[in-house]
Design an enzyme around this catalytic site. Structure first.
Site, mmCIF file in Angstrom:
data_model
loop_
_atom_site.group_PDB
_atom_site.id
_atom_site.type_symbol
_atom_site.label_atom_id
_atom_site.label_comp_id
_atom_site.label_asym_id
_atom_site.label_seq_id
_atom_site.Cartn_x
_atom_site.Cartn_y
_atom_site.Cartn_z
ATOM 1 N N TYR A 170 -2.685 -1.376 10.458
ATOM 2 C CA TYR A 170 -2.622 -1.574 8.999
ATOM 3 C C TYR A 170 -1.303 -1.035 8.442
ATOM 4 O O TYR A 170 -0.607 -1.719 7.681
ATOM 5 C CB TYR A 170 -3.814 -0.863 8.352
ATOM 6 C CG TYR A 170 -3.919 -1.029 6.848
ATOM 7 C CD1 TYR A 170 -4.543 -2.148 6.293
ATOM 8 C CD2 TYR A 170 -3.400 -0.068 5.974
ATOM 9 C CE1 TYR A 170 -4.645 -2.302 4.913
ATOM 10 C CE2 TYR A 170 -3.509 -0.213 4.593
ATOM 11 C CZ TYR A 170 -4.136 -1.332 4.073
ATOM 12 O OH TYR A 170 -4.234 -1.476 2.710
ATOM 13 N N SER B 20 0.868 -1.186 0.000
ATOM 14 C CA SER B 20 0.000 0.000 0.000
ATOM 15 C C SER B 20 0.902 1.233 0.000
ATOM 16 O O SER B 20 2.083 1.139 0.385
ATOM 17 C CB SER B 20 -0.847 -0.011 1.276
ATOM 18 O OG SER B 20 -1.406 1.258 1.542
HETATM 19 P P1 NAD Z 1 -11.374 -6.184 -0.477
HETATM 20 O O1 NAD Z 1 -11.914 -6.143 0.915
HETATM 21 O O2 NAD Z 1 -12.338 -6.221 -1.602
HETATM 22 O O3 NAD Z 1 -10.384 -7.436 -0.664
HETATM 23 C C1 NAD Z 1 -9.725 -8.086 0.358
HETATM 24 C C2 NAD Z 1 -9.942 -9.570 0.156
HETATM 25 O O4 NAD Z 1 -9.179 -10.308 1.118
HETATM 26 C C3 NAD Z 1 -11.416 -9.953 0.363
HETATM 27 O O5 NAD Z 1 -11.824 -10.764 -0.721
HETATM 28 C C4 NAD Z 1 -11.390 -10.743 1.646
HETATM 29 O O6 NAD Z 1 -12.385 -11.748 1.716
HETATM 30 C C5 NAD Z 1 -9.996 -11.352 1.583
HETATM 31 N N1 NAD Z 1 -9.550 -11.820 2.893
HETATM 32 C C6 NAD Z 1 -9.619 -11.173 4.082
HETATM 33 N N2 NAD Z 1 -9.146 -11.966 5.064
HETATM 34 C C7 NAD Z 1 -8.745 -13.121 4.473
HETATM 35 C C8 NAD Z 1 -8.177 -14.320 4.966
HETATM 36 N N3 NAD Z 1 -7.913 -14.493 6.273
HETATM 37 N N4 NAD Z 1 -7.885 -15.302 4.072
HETATM 38 C C9 NAD Z 1 -8.163 -15.158 2.743
HETATM 39 N N5 NAD Z 1 -8.708 -14.034 2.242
HETATM 40 C C10 NAD Z 1 -9.009 -13.042 3.098
HETATM 41 O O7 NAD Z 1 -10.406 -4.941 -0.587
HETATM 42 P P2 NAD Z 1 -9.279 -4.593 -1.674
HETATM 43 O O8 NAD Z 1 -9.195 -3.128 -1.690
HETATM 44 O O9 NAD Z 1 -9.499 -5.317 -2.934
HETATM 45 O O10 NAD Z 1 -7.958 -5.124 -0.939
HETATM 46 C C11 NAD Z 1 -7.037 -6.032 -1.540
HETATM 47 C C12 NAD Z 1 -5.626 -5.719 -1.067
HETATM 48 O O11 NAD Z 1 -5.244 -4.433 -1.550
HETATM 49 C C13 NAD Z 1 -5.462 -5.670 0.451
HETATM 50 O O12 NAD Z 1 -4.222 -6.276 0.816
HETATM 51 C C14 NAD Z 1 -5.421 -4.180 0.753
HETATM 52 O O13 NAD Z 1 -4.699 -3.887 1.927
HETATM 53 C C15 NAD Z 1 -4.712 -3.675 -0.497
HETATM 54 N N6 NAD Z 1 -4.894 -2.241 -0.763
HETATM 55 C C16 NAD Z 1 -6.102 -1.746 -1.161
HETATM 56 C C17 NAD Z 1 -6.218 -0.378 -1.435
HETATM 57 C C18 NAD Z 1 -7.511 0.236 -1.918
HETATM 58 O O14 NAD Z 1 -7.535 1.471 -2.077
HETATM 59 N N7 NAD Z 1 -8.554 -0.490 -2.188
HETATM 60 C C19 NAD Z 1 -5.113 0.452 -1.268
HETATM 61 C C20 NAD Z 1 -3.905 -0.082 -0.842
HETATM 62 C C21 NAD Z 1 -3.805 -1.437 -0.608
#
Ligand code: NAD
Length: 268
Positions: free
Chosen positions: A166, A153
């Site tokens: 986080y 991130s």
């Molecule tokens: P999201 O909530 O849609 O996706 C996260 C996924 O991880 C979900 O499908 C959830 O079910 C899964 N998950 C959670 N706990 C789990 C576990 N114990 N085992 C297996 N799967 C599990 O959100 P997203 O934004 O798509 O996030 C995906 C990644 O991107 C994350 O690592 C998040 O930190 C990172 N991220 C997102 C953003 C953003 O702006 N959306 C920015 C920076 C980083």
């Protein structure tokens, strides 16, 4: 038509049933990879992603596993190797937030985020590297013996008040990724991180769902738009393919410029 740069390769995307993971799984499938869509709880959404990939002409299955539980990670990798013979690409995407002011943060909130965001990436990367080393380099598959993409991130760089667990987990991913790149570079295993800024997914809905929230968000983004999951999918295909064969140990920011601190645009 997208070039099938990943044809013949097998990819695992953790947390692949929603948001960024979903877009990456679909993009890897379009690029020709067989894709394992890992999910923690939503079987229907994961099956939907797998069906979409199969409809596009690549193989795909959904596998349930909590990435923070060692025995579930073992059994997921066992199933992958049994069904596909090996693994070429791991996208360590699963992650979550449990936000609280630091003085009110419970040990459970701290532990849950570290367990999924950090320990989950450790457990999956370890099994992937064990498999890459067992299989060895096969130049007809890829120039690299294996590729790991860690979902980090902008908060591996930018501190984040109210989200200390986080930010600490993502800061730790930076060192996990770089140390693995250093340790396994000589075995032709590439390890890199994707560092998204604000991407339109369920995890940060509050930051984009109303026009006021979106306007506020734009004060942080020089490029003046939110990122879409597909933006990250495109980057993941590049990092998984031989087009990026000389890139390892890198954090690639995909953030519309968030990490260049727009608040200093007028001289600070
Ligand atoms: P999201 O909530 O849609 O996706 C996260 C996924 O991880 C979900 O499908 C959830 O079910 C899964 N998950 C959670 N706990 C789990 C576990 N114990 N085992 C297996 N799967 C599990 O959100 P997203 O934004 O798509 O996030 C995906 C990644 O991107 C994350 O690592 C998040 O930190 C990172 N991220 C997102 C953003 C953003 O702006 N959306 C920015 C920076 C980083």
């Amino acid at each position: 038509m997208t070039e099938k740069k990943l044809k013949g390769q097998v990819a695992l995307v953790t947390g692949g049933s929603s948001g960024i993971g979903r877009a990456i799984a679909i993009a890897l499938g379009k690029a020709g990879a067989a894709v394992i869509v890992n999910y923690a709880s939503s079987a229907a959404s994961a099956e939907e992603v797998a069906a979409e990939i199969r409809a596009g002409g690549s193989d795909a299955i959904a596998i349930k596993a909590d990435v923070s539980r060692e025995e579930e990670v073992f059994s997921m990798f066992g199933e992958i190797i049994q069904q596909y013979g090996t693994l070429d690409i791991l996208v360590n995407n699963a992650g979550l937030q449990q936000d609280a002011p630091f003085d009110e943060m419970t040990l459970e909130q701290w532990q849950k985020v570290i367990d999924v965001n950090l320990t989950g990436q450790f457990l999956c990367a370890r099994e992937a590297i064990r498999e890459f080393l067992r299989r060895g380099l096969q130049p007809e598959r890829s120039r690299a013996c294996g590729k790991i993409i860690c979902m980090s991130s902008v908060h591996e760089l930018i501190p984040w008040a109210g989200h200390v667990n986080y930010a600490a987990s993502k800061g730790a991913i930076k060192m996990l990724m770089q140390s693995l790149a250093q340790e396994y570079g000589p075995r032709q295993i590439r390890v890199n991180s994707i560092c998204p800024g604000a991407i339109r997914t369920p995890i940060n809905k509050a930051a984009w769902e109303t026009p006021q929230a979106y306007q506020q968000l734009m004060t942080l983004i020089p490029y003046n738009r939110i990122g879409e999951p597909q933006d990250v999918g495109n980057l993941a295909v590049f990092l998984a393919s031989d087009d990026s064969d000389y890139i390892t140990g890198a954090s690639i920011f995909i953030d519309g410029g968030m990490a260049v601190y727009e608040s200093f645009a007028d001289g600070g």
